[in-house]
Design an enzyme around this catalytic site. Structure first.
Site, PDB file in Angstrom:
ATOM      1  N   LEU A 245      -3.844 -24.532  18.065  1.00  0.00           N
ATOM      2  CA  LEU A 245      -3.495 -24.738  16.669  1.00  0.00           C
ATOM      3  C   LEU A 245      -4.631 -24.265  15.766  1.00  0.00           C
ATOM      4  CD1 LEU A 245      -1.038 -26.153  15.138  1.00  0.00           C
ATOM      5  CD2 LEU A 245      -2.716 -27.920  14.605  1.00  0.00           C
TER       6      LEU A 245
ATOM      7  N   ASP B  38      -2.480 -36.204  24.131  1.00  0.00           N
ATOM      8  CA  ASP B  38      -2.743 -35.152  25.126  1.00  0.00           C
ATOM      9  C   ASP B  38      -2.222 -35.434  26.532  1.00  0.00           C
ATOM     10  OD1 ASP B  38      -3.702 -32.700  26.003  1.00  0.00           O
ATOM     11  OD2 ASP B  38      -5.641 -33.527  26.557  1.00  0.00           O
TER      12      ASP B  38
ATOM     13  N   ARG C  46       8.693 -32.903  27.938  1.00  0.00           N
ATOM     14  CA  ARG C  46       7.900 -32.095  27.016  1.00  0.00           C
ATOM     15  C   ARG C  46       8.803 -31.334  26.052  1.00  0.00           C
ATOM     16  NH1 ARG C  46       2.694 -31.936  28.661  1.00  0.00           N
ATOM     17  NH2 ARG C  46       2.344 -32.757  30.763  1.00  0.00           N
TER      18      ARG C  46
END
Length: 383
Positions: free
Chosen positions: A163, A139, A64
């Protein structure tokens, strides 16, 4: 030099045109090494335990933090946003206590499937155009989409950590295309939250310990979706009738006033999922659950966790007509469901009737359900 510049401009025009053609409203390009501050933020989030039981965040944290670890050949990342803005205020259903509130994103098809299919279509055209390799992610992959989208100019991470886009507010599904092609990166967007803290004060469970920080353990989306156990007692009343996710921090964002409803009907709310009756949901067996939520992301959590959520909503409804539907779940095979039924009935029944019911179920063998009875009966005695 001019030739290279012209080629880049034509590639960008092609990308934007093709992205719009398949349904993406926001497009940006970012370098794989653009989110250098994200790893430290992720580690702080994990160190604080704010991820709760989502161990998968920790297991693949290195991927990540660095997209290059996920795919060493990546040179550019194309971030894309798809508008799913609702045609109604999703908070309005909270006043209908006999109804369930389902998060906007889950009121129709599973967006993972929709977005991924469109990403694959777009990626195939780009691969041919750029003569480059591509990979698509939506996702579920270990990609920090929100920080990457911010650096790609699609918006900024608001104080609710989601966001925010100046054209679409807080209503964007995100997806990414990793490519070996060297593409010109976009400038990052700036934070436009200012002094506004509406998203934080709107949270029913106070899940934001500070601006831009989320404690998932208190977040209703986490509690009703990711959490596999009982919902913590002290948070149940605050959940109200939210049975799958929560839109409060998103829906209250002032930037939503510029957002428009999603142009494509694929994200329009199904009438039967916009505000379903709790009584109907309490009657679902496993087959009925699977049939109702076929193609929906809700199907992922399974009937037992979903019924746990519905029973909590029933307990908050003050609707005496739900007593009988809730009582049926005292004999459910799953202790999570039985425990939630105990709590719901303790809120819906008259004191003497509930005490009698507790005596009738005194042979409960599961310790977690016994604990629910032991807590509920004294509470009713003190009421």
């Amino acid at each position: 030099m001019a030739g290279a510049s012209g080629k880049a401009a034509r590639s960008r025009s092609f990308l934007e045109a093709e992205a719009r053609a398949v349904g993406f409203e926001a497009v940006g390009i970012v370098r794989p090494d653009a989110i250098r501050q994200a790893p430290a933020r992720l580690q702080a989030f994990l160190a604080d335990g704010h991820h709760g039981s989502m161990d998968w965040l920790e297991v693949r944290s290195s991927e990540r933090a660095d997209p290059g670890t996920l795919w060493p050949d990546v040179r550019s990342i194309i971030m894309l946003g798809m508008n799913y803005g609702p045609d109604h205020d999703p908070r309005a259903v909270h006043a209908q206590k006999d109804r369930g509130a389902i998060s906007v994103y889950a009121q129709n098809r599973d967006y993972h499937d929709v977005v991924k299919g469109k990403l694959k279509t777009l990626a195939g055209k780009l691969a041919a155009r750029l003569d480059a390799d591509v990979k698509v992610f939506v996702d579920t992959a270990p990609v920090m989409e929100k920080p990457l989208a911010e650096k790609a100019g699609l918006g900024w991470q608001g104080k609710h950590t989601n966001l925010v886009n100046r054209r679409f507010g807080s209503w964007l599904f995100l997806g990414s295309i990793f490519t070996t092609a060297e593409l010109e990166a976009d400038a990052a967007d700036e934070d436009h939250c200012g002094r506004c803290n509406a998203c934080q004060t709107a949270c029913p469970t106070n899940a934001f310990p500070a601006p831009y920080r989320l404690d998932a353990r208190r977040c209703i989306s986490y509690l009703t979706i990711e959490n596999k156990g009982p919902i913590p007692l002290e948070l149940r009343e605050k959940i109200g009738n939210r049975i799958y996710g929560c839109d409060d921090c998103l829906a209250v964002c002032p930037w939503n006033k510029f957002a428009q409803q999603a142009a494509e009907l694929k994200f329009a709310a199904r009438p039967d999922l916009r505000a379903p009756r709790l009584a109907d949901l309490l009657a679902l067996d496993d087959a009925g659950f699977r049939a109702l939520f076929s193609g929906s992301p809700i199907k992922r959590i399974g009937r037992d966790r979903f019924l746990r959520n519905v029973l909590v909503a029933a307990g908050n409804s003050a609707d005496g007509s739900l007593v009988v539907p809730c009582q049926k779940h005292l004999s459910d095979p799953n202790p999570i469901v039985r425990g939630a039924a105990v709590w719901a009935l303790s809120r819906l029944m008259e004191r003497g009737a509930f005490r009698h019911l507790a005596q009738k179920h005194g042979n409960e063998t599961d310790p977690s359900v016994r604990s629910e009875w032991q807590v509920a009966v004294p509470v009713m005695e003190e009421a």
